[in-house]
Design an enzyme around this catalytic site. Structure first.
Site, PDB file in Angstrom:
ATOM      1  CB  CYS A 381      38.866  21.067  54.416  1.00  0.00           C
ATOM      2  SG  CYS A 381      38.458  22.857  53.886  1.00  0.00           S
ATOM      3  CG  HIS A 507      43.255  21.820  52.187  1.00  0.00           C
ATOM      4  ND1 HIS A 507      42.633  20.758  51.894  1.00  0.00           N
ATOM      5  CD2 HIS A 507      42.286  22.821  52.193  1.00  0.00           C
ATOM      6  CE1 HIS A 507      41.208  21.161  51.579  1.00  0.00           C
ATOM      7  NE2 HIS A 507      40.993  22.178  51.933  1.00  0.00           N
ATOM      8  CD  GLU A 509      45.308  18.571  51.695  1.00  0.00           C
ATOM      9  OE1 GLU A 509      45.507  18.505  52.877  1.00  0.00           O
ATOM     10  OE2 GLU A 509      44.320  18.673  50.963  1.00  0.00           O
TER      11      GLU A 509
HETATM   12  N1  GLN Z   1      32.926  23.056  51.349  1.00  0.00           N
HETATM   13  C1  GLN Z   1      33.424  23.383  52.378  1.00  0.00           C
HETATM   14  C2  GLN Z   1      33.891  24.844  52.677  1.00  0.00           C
HETATM   15  O1  GLN Z   1      33.706  25.590  51.536  1.00  0.00           O
HETATM   16  C3  GLN Z   1      34.954  22.672  52.574  1.00  0.00           C
HETATM   17  C4  GLN Z   1      36.039  23.279  51.474  1.00  0.00           C
HETATM   18  C5  GLN Z   1      37.156  22.079  51.462  1.00  0.00           C
HETATM   19  O2  GLN Z   1      37.000  21.061  51.738  1.00  0.00           O
HETATM   20  N2  GLN Z   1      38.134  22.525  50.721  1.00  0.00           N
HETATM   21  O3  GLN Z   1      33.987  25.413  53.580  1.00  0.00           O
END
Ligand code: GLN
Length: 547
Positions: A381, A507, A509
């Site tokens: 992310c 994500h 995970e």
């Molecule tokens: N801040 C980034 C976004 O909003 C990444 C978000 C995250 O890592 N969950 O795209």
């Protein structure tokens, strides 16, 4: 008809109610029973999505896009109970719904009160999980008995037995039996008081699970039983686990918890079968190799802020019969002290998700270190967004390239707001959330380790890779290894030729289980093991930088 188990906690918070509830779920499933899990949280936030990881640890995202308490991660790692929006309610959500009903006039002129209107709302969300295909609903009540905030929830579960029949409800209270060194004794008084509080509001616990650092003797069990008004066999010891939380279900089984539950609720089902889990523990205890992964993030001091990532790394280690040592490196420390010093002992570098500007430069330096030195890198992310920014700046020559989250006026916004986010003003529940499909480029590392051309992984973000820079970055060697099915959103970038440089917008995970490690994590740890084998001094270097 579904039966109910209510899990409450007493004496102190952080006793591991989530793990205990998840373990109960696993024990019942191991008897062939069908379980649904739920957590009710007494705080006023509508969901934990708006809370800082420092306050509340990781926000756990479900397939349906709900942002939930991290205990739901335990539920998914331990059981196969399907989790949805209905698996996590907060006081905020309960009140929101009651107030909407009031505004719509649904209460027909009544005075709207905590009892019965709020408690009815709570009972209705518990009842949502009942069904013909559900033997047992396990509802964990967040917080500690005695908290003002928990009262409506405790009152609602008290009433539940009146409606559903006491014989269909079981109250399990998790409590602490502290050991007083000076007295050389385990102390039962806090537990007596905590059960006293429960009984005052009309709940007589059926089972007490006692967290303790020392074994409970017969005398202590008898004393707890007498003062707390439970049969002595319903006093179950849950000793601290120095090895792994994955021992909890087996230990509760060995202390007779599941037999007790089955007897009390008159459940059918076969004998519990935990062989596969015991085998897993055996493998965990006997790793054949070791590997060190640095997790470079902003919240590394908080035990639970990257909970699912640490868990997924362990699962991936199991897949390789390796123990994964995680080196938790503060990205701000990288800014101060440089990546060489802090990352020299790492066999792999993982840059996790996050928000905002703080610590970004340290993450970028960590990515650069891994890219230039051929150390396996896994970006997740925000970690993926950092990988793109770093590549744009230092490989593609786009000086001052950035994400508009960090620098609105960057000359090269290689990461920018998703189109669908442009009109969004509310912060809660408005990111691109939940399971989204992605198609993988055949021949990419991702396609290889997934063994698939299409996957669905969970998301939680507002920003994305800017398509205007795609061609330019590709021309310099960044591979787009996965996109949304329409090709519009970049989901995975890779660096071909690097031992492992995979960064994903989602994500992964959240979908890793101990018995089913997530493919990218397994691939990453595999690459780190190869890198470790090539650098036999890596371990020693780690000792040098560990405080
Ligand atoms: N801040 C980034 C976004 O909003 C990444 C978000 C995250 O890592 N969950 O795209």
């Amino acid at each position: 008809m579904s039966k109910h188990i209510f899990v409450t906690g007493g004496v102190v918070s952080s006793l591991g109610k989530g793990l205990t509830s998840a373990s109960i779920g696993m024990l019942l499933e191991s008897r062939g029973l069908r379980v649904r899990m739920q957590k009710l949280d007494p705080y006023l936030n509508v969901d934990p999505g708006t809370m800082s990881p420092f306050q509340h640890g990781e926000v756990y995202v479900l397939d349906d896009g709900s942002e939930t308490d991290l205990d739901l991660g335990h539920y998914e790692r331990f059981t196969s109970s399907p989790l949805t929006r209905d698996s996590n309610y907060t006081t905020g959500q309960i009140y929101q719904s009651v107030i909407h009903k009031e505004r719509r006039g649904e209460f027909l002129g009544q005075t709207v009160q905590v009892i019965p209107h709020v408690t009815n709302e709570i009972k209705s969300v518990i009842a949502k999980l009942e069904g013909d295909d559900v033997d047992v609903v396990i509802t964990e009540i967040g917080g500690t008995v005695g908290d003002i905030e928990s009262q409506p929830f405790l009152e609602a579960i008290r009433q539940y037995a009146l409606d559903a029949g006491k014989e269909n409800c079981l109250y399990i209270h998790l409590t602490l039996i502290p050991y007083l060194k000076a007295a050389g004794e385990l102390k039962t008084k806090p537990t007596q008081h905590s059960v006293g509080l429960l009984r005052q509001i009309g709940i007589q616990p059926d089972v007490l699970i006692c967290r303790t650092e020392r074994p409970l003797g017969r005398d202590e069990c008898a004393k707890i039983a007498l003062f707390c008004n439970v049969p002595v066999e319903a006093v179950i010891e849950e000793r601290d686990k120095d090895f792994s939380v994955y021992e909890v279900p087996v230990s509760l089984l060995d202390h007779g918890l599941d037999a007790l539950i089955v007897r009390n609720l008159r459940l059918r089902g076969g004998e519990p079968e935990l062989d596969h889990w015991r085998e897993l523990l055996h493998r965990m205890r006997n790793p054949q190799r070791e590997v060190t992964i640095a997790v470079v993030g902003k919240y590394v001091e908080h035990r639970d802020a990257y909970k699912s990532i640490y868990e997924a790394l362990d699962h991936a280690g199991l897949a390789h019969r390796a123990q994964v040592r995680t080196l938790r490196v503060s990205s701000e420390a990288v800014e101060r002290e440089g990546p060489e010093k802090l990352l020299c002992g790492a066999d792999g570098v993982l840059v996790p998700g996050g928000f905002g500007e703080r610590g970004i430069d340290g993450k970028l330096e960590a990515v650069r270190f891994a890219r230039e030195r051929g150390v396996p890198l896994f970006g997740i992310c925000l970690g993926m967004q950092c990988a793109v920014v770093e590549f744009a700046r230092n490989v593609a020559g786009l000086e001052a390239a950035n994400s508009t989250e960090v620098d609105k006026d960057t000359p090269h916004p290689v990461i920018c707001l998703l189109d669908e986010q442009r009109q969004v003003t509310d912060k809660g529940g408005t990111m691109r959330l939940g399971a989204q499909p992605a198609v993988l480029r055949p021949g990419s590392r991702s396609a290889e380790v997934y063994g698939a051309e299409a996957v669905a992984e969970r998301h939680r973000h507002r920003f994305e890779m800017n398509n205007a820079y795609r061609k330019q970055l590709e021309a310099h060697g960044l591979a787009i290894a996965g996109t949304s099915p329409d090709g519009q959103l970049v989901e995975i970038v890779e660096l071909p030729g690097h031992p492992w440089f995979v960064a994903v917008q989602f994500h992964p995970e959240f979908k890793s289980q101990p018995t089913r490690p997530q493919a990218l994590f397994a691939g990453f740890v595999g690459a780190a093991l190869r890198s470790h084998a090539a650098r036999p001094n890596a371990g020693r270097a780690v000792e040098a930088v560990q405080p």
